[in-house]
Design a protein around this motif. Structure first.
Motif, PDB file in Angstrom:
ATOM      1  N   GLY A 188       0.805  -1.204   0.000  1.00 33.32           N
ATOM      2  CA  GLY A 188       0.000   0.000   0.000  1.00 33.32           C
ATOM      3  C   GLY A 188       0.842   1.259   0.000  1.00 33.32           C
ATOM      4  N   LYS A 189       0.154   2.399   0.036  1.00 29.77           N
ATOM      5  CA  LYS A 189       0.790   3.714   0.098  1.00 29.77           C
ATOM      6  C   LYS A 189      -0.303   4.735   0.403  1.00 29.77           C
ATOM      7  N   TYR A 190       0.086   5.960   0.659  1.00 30.88           N
ATOM      8  CA  TYR A 190      -0.902   7.014   0.798  1.00 30.88           C
ATOM      9  C   TYR A 190      -0.860   7.840  -0.480  1.00 30.88           C
ATOM     10  N   MET A 191      -1.968   7.861  -1.195  1.00 31.36           N
ATOM     11  CA  MET A 191      -2.027   8.527  -2.489  1.00 31.36           C
ATOM     12  C   MET A 191      -2.668   9.905  -2.360  1.00 31.36           C
ATOM     13  N   ASN A 192      -2.009  10.913  -2.936  1.00 29.21           N
ATOM     14  CA  ASN A 192      -2.546  12.274  -2.886  1.00 29.21           C
ATOM     15  C   ASN A 192      -3.707  12.421  -3.872  1.00 29.21           C
ATOM     16  N   ASP A 193      -4.365  13.577  -3.817  1.00 23.36           N
ATOM     17  CA  ASP A 193      -5.575  13.768  -4.618  1.00 23.36           C
ATOM     18  C   ASP A 193      -5.300  13.661  -6.117  1.00 23.36           C
ATOM     19  N   GLY A 204      -9.865  -0.961 -11.765  1.00 24.70           N
ATOM     20  CA  GLY A 204      -9.214  -1.923 -10.866  1.00 24.70           C
ATOM     21  C   GLY A 204      -8.434  -1.306  -9.740  1.00 24.70           C
ATOM     22  N   GLY A 205      -8.251   0.015  -9.759  1.00 23.18           N
ATOM     23  CA  GLY A 205      -7.634   0.705  -8.646  1.00 23.18           C
ATOM     24  C   GLY A 205      -6.226   0.270  -8.319  1.00 23.18           C
ATOM     25  N   GLY A 206      -5.886   0.377  -7.035  1.00 20.52           N
ATOM     26  CA  GLY A 206      -4.528   0.075  -6.581  1.00 20.52           C
ATOM     27  C   GLY A 206      -4.141  -1.386  -6.730  1.00 20.52           C
ATOM     28  N   MET A 207      -5.102  -2.294  -6.605  1.00 23.26           N
ATOM     29  CA  MET A 207      -4.788  -3.717  -6.765  1.00 23.26           C
ATOM     30  C   MET A 207      -4.228  -3.976  -8.148  1.00 23.26           C
ATOM     31  N   PHE A 208      -4.803  -3.324  -9.146  1.00 18.56           N
ATOM     32  CA  PHE A 208      -4.357  -3.489 -10.526  1.00 18.56           C
ATOM     33  C   PHE A 208      -3.010  -2.827 -10.763  1.00 18.56           C
ATOM     34  N   GLU A 209      -2.846  -1.597 -10.282  1.00 20.87           N
ATOM     35  CA  GLU A 209      -1.659  -0.814 -10.615  1.00 20.87           C
ATOM     36  C   GLU A 209      -0.452  -1.123  -9.738  1.00 20.87           C
ATOM     37  N   ASN A 245      -9.046   0.739  -1.342  1.00 20.31           N
ATOM     38  CA  ASN A 245      -8.863  -0.218  -0.248  1.00 20.31           C
ATOM     39  C   ASN A 245      -9.381  -1.567  -0.722  1.00 20.31           C
ATOM     40  N   GLN A 246      -8.462  -2.509  -0.977  1.00 21.66           N
ATOM     41  CA  GLN A 246      -8.843  -3.742  -1.669  1.00 21.66           C
ATOM     42  C   GLN A 246      -8.224  -4.985  -1.035  1.00 21.66           C
ATOM     43  N   LEU A 247      -8.923  -6.069  -1.203  1.00 25.19           N
ATOM     44  CA  LEU A 247      -8.459  -7.385  -0.756  1.00 25.19           C
ATOM     45  C   LEU A 247      -8.823  -8.398  -1.838  1.00 25.19           C
ATOM     46  N   TYR A 252      -6.522 -22.131  -3.968  1.00 26.24           N
ATOM     47  CA  TYR A 252      -5.748 -23.245  -4.527  1.00 26.24           C
ATOM     48  C   TYR A 252      -6.208 -24.543  -3.847  1.00 26.24           C
ATOM     49  N   PRO A 253      -5.901 -25.690  -4.442  1.00 26.05           N
ATOM     50  CA  PRO A 253      -6.360 -26.951  -3.845  1.00 26.05           C
ATOM     51  C   PRO A 253      -5.955 -27.123  -2.382  1.00 26.05           C
ATOM     52  N   GLN A 254      -4.734 -26.732  -2.026  1.00 21.85           N
ATOM     53  CA  GLN A 254      -4.245 -26.920  -0.664  1.00 21.85           C
ATOM     54  C   GLN A 254      -3.840 -25.610   0.002  1.00 21.85           C
ATOM     55  N   ALA A 255      -4.133 -24.486  -0.623  1.00 19.19           N
ATOM     56  CA  ALA A 255      -3.645 -23.218  -0.077  1.00 19.19           C
ATOM     57  C   ALA A 255      -4.633 -22.088  -0.338  1.00 19.19           C
ATOM     58  N   ILE A 256      -4.526 -21.053   0.485  1.00 18.44           N
ATOM     59  CA  ILE A 256      -5.268 -19.810   0.286  1.00 18.44           C
ATOM     60  C   ILE A 256      -4.247 -18.676   0.330  1.00 18.44           C
ATOM     61  N   ALA A 257      -4.309 -17.813  -0.672  1.00 17.48           N
ATOM     62  CA  ALA A 257      -3.445 -16.635  -0.695  1.00 17.48           C
ATOM     63  C   ALA A 257      -4.319 -15.394  -0.595  1.00 17.48           C
ATOM     64  N   THR A 258      -3.865 -14.414   0.184  1.00 18.05           N
ATOM     65  CA  THR A 258      -4.579 -13.149   0.298  1.00 18.05           C
ATOM     66  C   THR A 258      -3.613 -11.999   0.035  1.00 18.05           C
ATOM     67  N   ILE A 259      -4.045 -11.073  -0.786  1.00 17.92           N
ATOM     68  CA  ILE A 259      -3.249  -9.882  -1.091  1.00 17.92           C
ATOM     69  C   ILE A 259      -4.101  -8.656  -0.812  1.00 17.92           C
ATOM     70  N   ARG A 260      -3.544  -7.711  -0.056  1.00 17.04           N
ATOM     71  CA  ARG A 260      -4.221  -6.454   0.250  1.00 17.04           C
ATOM     72  C   ARG A 260      -3.523  -5.309  -0.470  1.00 17.04           C
ATOM     73  N   CYS A 261      -4.308  -4.274  -0.794  1.00 15.49           N
ATOM     74  CA  CYS A 261      -3.744  -3.043  -1.334  1.00 15.49           C
ATOM     75  C   CYS A 261      -4.547  -1.872  -0.767  1.00 15.49           C
ATOM     76  N   ASN A 262      -3.854  -0.987  -0.044  1.00 18.11           N
ATOM     77  CA  ASN A 262      -4.523   0.097   0.657  1.00 18.11           C
ATOM     78  C   ASN A 262      -3.822   1.412   0.303  1.00 18.11           C
ATOM     79  N   HIS A 263      -4.522   2.280  -0.400  1.00 11.95           N
ATOM     80  CA  HIS A 263      -3.947   3.557  -0.819  1.00 11.95           C
ATOM     81  C   HIS A 263      -4.362   4.713   0.091  1.00 11.95           C
ATOM     82  N   ILE A 264      -4.891   4.402   1.270  1.00 14.43           N
ATOM     83  CA  ILE A 264      -5.186   5.428   2.273  1.00 14.43           C
ATOM     84  C   ILE A 264      -4.440   5.099   3.559  1.00 14.43           C
TER      85      ILE A 264
END
Length: 359
Positions: A188-193, A204-209, A245-247, A252-264
């Motif tokens: 994540g990061k804090y993004m200005n206006d 797609g916001g921050g998750m995409f970029e 603010n994204q999650l 996966y068959p034996q796993a779960i992955a989580t990725i967050r992206c927070n621009h605030i």
């Protein structure tokens, strides 16, 4: 703390990927013809850093020139480093330059893939900054052109060359962590206006970029996910439509992955982190940059590492993008194949689009 660069040669070869150092490749490059390169675009967030990396190794690369079709933007960049003193060309002038071998494509995101396709059709290898546009079909078609013409597309996912992520990749493939059950990451990061308004142009916001860098790592370690669930929030709808603010959850068959992206997140840069956990251990990276730090936990001794938790330190990379461009030089010279093939890049792009709610 353990410094991997001070370990025995046996452990070094067992625990880390076999990649040449920038210094070693720099010395070898002095004995070979320089690779003629150019850059198209200055609007990508990484554009100046990529140009700086190519200019850093004059024995390896000969910069032919830079293209910026936006006259106002070009005028603004002329007197700024690293663009000061470069030769400005049109795209047709660059692509018709005798001996040109590769182009770094650094346009704004909507123009990345169309520009890359024109470079490929002109017979050039490309370094393509991330992510690979807003269309999965266009991404696939681009890779088909490259495959047909035996040209390389190197995607600009910078964490591929980060020493801590290389270490993680090596120990996962060596089985040190057992069967992988969990991956989690935050970028994540804090993004200005002004930045918010620019990124709001893409749904797609921050998750995409931004978080695409971490999604590339998930796919590298676990392969294409079976399913991706996207969660996103547009925190200030009265201000803009930016998904800040994204999650994303990757099944996966034996796993779960989580990725967050927070621009605030006012502490976003310092909080960037990544961890991979299996049935026999875990490895955490925090911070990711500029000098990554790792913490390894093992249920039994592995190599020169003991059972339990221990810190793993890494030297600061010589530059954020140095290794990727030196790796590309080795590929162009036929010394190796790029590790990440078209199938991986397409799978990563599909995962990025799904995680961003764009597919």
């Amino acid at each position: 703390m353990i410094n991997p660069r001070s370990l025995s040669r046996r452990h070094w070869l067992a625990a880390l990927p076999a990649v040449a150092t920038a210094t070693g490749q720099f010395c070898q490059a002095a004995e070979q013809p320089r690779i003629r390169v150019g850059q198209i675009g200055t609007k990508h967030a990484h554009a100046s850093g990529k140009l700086q990396a190519m200019l850093k190794f004059p024995e390896t690369f000969e910069l032919v020139g830079v293209v910026e079709p936006d006259a106002e933007r070009r005028a603004a960049m002329v007197d700024r480093d690293p663009y000061r003193g470069v030769t400005w060309l049109t795209e047709s002038e660059l692509l018709s330059t005798p001996g040109l071998q590769a182009v770094a494509v650094e346009t704004d995101i909507p123009n990345l893939v169309p520009t890359a396709v024109r470079c490929l059709k002109a017979g050039k290898h490309i370094h393509l900054d991330k992510p690979a546009g807003e269309s999965l079909d266009a991404c696939r078609a681009m890779h088909e052109i490259a495959t047909e013409r035996e040209l390389t597309i190197q995607m600009g996912y910078m964490l591929r060359y980060n020493p801590a992520f290389q270490f993680a990749d090596r120990i996962v493939r060596a089985g040190w962590l057992g069967e992988i059950t969990e991956i989690s990451g935050m970028m994540g990061k804090y993004m200005n206006d002004g930045g918010r308004l620019e990124l709001a142009k893409i749904s797609g916001g921050g998750m995409f970029e931004l978080a695409c860098h971490l999604i590339d790592q998930v796919v590298s370690l676990l392969g294409p996910p079976e399913n991706v669930t996207s969660h996103l929030r547009r925190t200030f709808p009265e201000k803009d439509t930016f998904a800040d603010n994204q999650l994303a959850v990757f099944d996966y068959p034996q796993a779960i992955a989580t990725i967050r992206c927070n621009h605030i997140d006012p502490m976003g840069g310092a909080r960037r982190q990544f961890s991979v956990t299996g049935t026999e251990g875990t490895f955490e990276i925090r911070p990711l940059e500029p000098t990554p730090k790792g913490r390894l936990g093992l249920d039994r001794p592995r190599g020169d590492f003991r059972k339990g938790y221990q810190d793993v330190t890494f030297e600061s990379p010589s530059g954020r993008y140095d290794e990727e461009f030196l790796d590309l030089a080795s590929v162009i010279r036929g010394e190796k194949k790029l590790r990440w093939d078209a199938a991986h890049d397409i799978a990563t792009h599909e995962a990025v689009l799904r995680a961003s709610g764009m597919l």
